[in-house]
Design an enzyme around this catalytic site. Sequence first.
Site, PDB file in Angstrom:
ATOM      1  N   ASP A 127       0.677  -3.634  12.366  1.00  0.00           N
ATOM      2  CA  ASP A 127       1.109  -4.007  11.007  1.00  0.00           C
ATOM      3  C   ASP A 127       1.424  -5.500  10.983  1.00  0.00           C
ATOM      4  OD1 ASP A 127       2.929  -4.572   8.773  1.00  0.00           O
ATOM      5  OD2 ASP A 127       2.779  -2.433   8.402  1.00  0.00           O
ATOM      6  N   THR A 186      -1.441   7.488  -0.121  1.00  0.00           N
ATOM      7  CA  THR A 186      -2.746   7.374  -0.803  1.00  0.00           C
ATOM      8  C   THR A 186      -3.514   6.125  -0.360  1.00  0.00           C
ATOM      9  OG1 THR A 186      -1.815   6.057  -2.591  1.00  0.00           O
ATOM     10  CG2 THR A 186      -1.754   8.455  -2.868  1.00  0.00           C
ATOM     11  N   ARG A 188       0.846  -1.193   0.000  1.00  0.00           N
ATOM     12  CA  ARG A 188       0.000   0.000   0.000  1.00  0.00           C
ATOM     13  C   ARG A 188       0.878   1.238   0.000  1.00  0.00           C
ATOM     14  NH1 ARG A 188      -4.558   0.246   4.453  1.00  0.00           N
ATOM     15  NH2 ARG A 188      -2.768   0.445   5.815  1.00  0.00           N
TER      16      ARG A 188
HETATM   17  C1  PRP Z   1      -1.129  -4.941   4.428  1.00  0.00           C
HETATM   18  C2  PRP Z   1      -1.953  -6.217   4.501  1.00  0.00           C
HETATM   19  C3  PRP Z   1      -2.775  -6.132   3.249  1.00  0.00           C
HETATM   20  C4  PRP Z   1      -3.015  -4.651   3.088  1.00  0.00           C
HETATM   21  C5  PRP Z   1      -4.418  -4.360   3.546  1.00  0.00           C
HETATM   22  O1  PRP Z   1      -0.075  -5.102   3.572  1.00  0.00           O
HETATM   23  O2  PRP Z   1      -1.194  -7.372   4.597  1.00  0.00           O
HETATM   24  O3  PRP Z   1      -2.133  -6.657   2.101  1.00  0.00           O
HETATM   25  O4  PRP Z   1      -2.072  -3.995   3.958  1.00  0.00           O
HETATM   26  O5  PRP Z   1      -4.726  -3.052   3.300  1.00  0.00           O
HETATM   27  P1  PRP Z   1      -5.866  -2.583   2.283  1.00  0.00           P
HETATM   28  O6  PRP Z   1      -7.045  -3.452   2.551  1.00  0.00           O
HETATM   29  O7  PRP Z   1      -6.090  -1.148   2.695  1.00  0.00           O
HETATM   30  O8  PRP Z   1      -5.352  -2.692   0.889  1.00  0.00           O
HETATM   31  P2  PRP Z   1       1.031  -3.968   3.343  1.00  0.00           P
HETATM   32  O9  PRP Z   1       0.664  -3.098   2.200  1.00  0.00           O
HETATM   33  O10 PRP Z   1       1.308  -3.284   4.663  1.00  0.00           O
HETATM   34  O11 PRP Z   1       2.273  -4.801   2.873  1.00  0.00           O
HETATM   35  P3  PRP Z   1       3.129  -5.929   3.674  1.00  0.00           P
HETATM   36  O12 PRP Z   1       2.238  -7.136   3.802  1.00  0.00           O
HETATM   37  O13 PRP Z   1       4.264  -6.154   2.751  1.00  0.00           O
HETATM   38  O14 PRP Z   1       3.547  -5.369   5.004  1.00  0.00           O
HETATM   39  N1  URA Z   2      -2.372  -3.593   7.143  1.00  0.00           N
HETATM   40  C1  URA Z   2      -1.933  -4.025   8.358  1.00  0.00           C
HETATM   41  O1  URA Z   2      -0.967  -4.780   8.458  1.00  0.00           O
HETATM   42  N2  URA Z   2      -2.604  -3.605   9.430  1.00  0.00           N
HETATM   43  C2  URA Z   2      -3.666  -2.786   9.356  1.00  0.00           C
HETATM   44  O2  URA Z   2      -4.245  -2.452  10.414  1.00  0.00           O
HETATM   45  C3  URA Z   2      -4.091  -2.356   8.091  1.00  0.00           C
HETATM   46  C4  URA Z   2      -3.428  -2.784   6.994  1.00  0.00           C
END
Ligand code: PRP
Ligand code: URA
Length: 212
Positions: free
Chosen positions: A203, A111, A107
């Site tokens: 996270d 944004t 993400r």
């Molecule tokens: C997190 C999570 C999802 C996403 C959810 O990943 O594992 O993939 O955010 O958010 P959304 O529903 O608003 O799209 P992140 O982008 O933090 O990446 P990561 O798993 O590499 O930490």
């Molecule tokens: N991704 C995460 O890992 N945690 C949150 O709370 C939202 C998105």
Amino acid sequence: MQEYPNVFVFDHPLIKHKVSILRDKNTGMKEFRELIEEITTVMTYESMRDVELEPVEVETPLEKTVQYRVPEESVAIVPILRAGLGMVNGVHRVFPTARVGHIGMYRNEETLEPQEYYCKLPEGIEEKTVFLVDPMLATGGSAADALDVLKKRGCKKIKFMAIIAAPQGIKTLSERHPDVPVYVSTLDRELNEQGYILPGLGDAGDRLYGTK
Ligand code: PRP
Ligand code: URA
């Protein structure tokens, strides 16, 4: 859920117990990883109720009988990287021969828009039941885009599993992919301004892999 017929929220005491430990900021990386895996296994049992079985002839010590098995090679697991990787072993405990595809999404922190950076899917995935997994469904953008990728590839039988979901993510997924069953262990209250789920667990990727 009444408003969204394709969304199933688990109301199971074992899942509640484990999710409460998962949320705790004092839960360390090893226990966090184990809990994600265990919760995923329980969710997989529940979400596979409509998986197709094939008849097989089995000879017991007493007689021949027709029984039912999940066909080999009929299931695939697709984690959304990174955090979805933590759920793969949980599904593999139920379907040990399932092939694994990977979709990389992150993400944009400002944004909150998802960006795809990787995609590798096993051959023949179009014909399989696909478990798309990611522990967090926040805005729903990452999961909805990953479903677009799978559908473009020709997948028709897809289930999405998340451990914690926000109402916004449920709404987005149900609007963009009303045909896909969505299984979540817990529905949380809301998102904060940074797109984190409240009360949530922080996270998920960082807690699984010790980054940040
Ligand atoms: C997190 C999570 C999802 C996403 C959810 O990943 O594992 O993939 O955010 O958010 P959304 O529903 O608003 O799209 P992140 O982008 O933090 O990446 P990561 O798993 O590499 O930490
Ligand atoms: N991704 C995460 O890992 N945690 C949150 O709370 C939202 C998105």
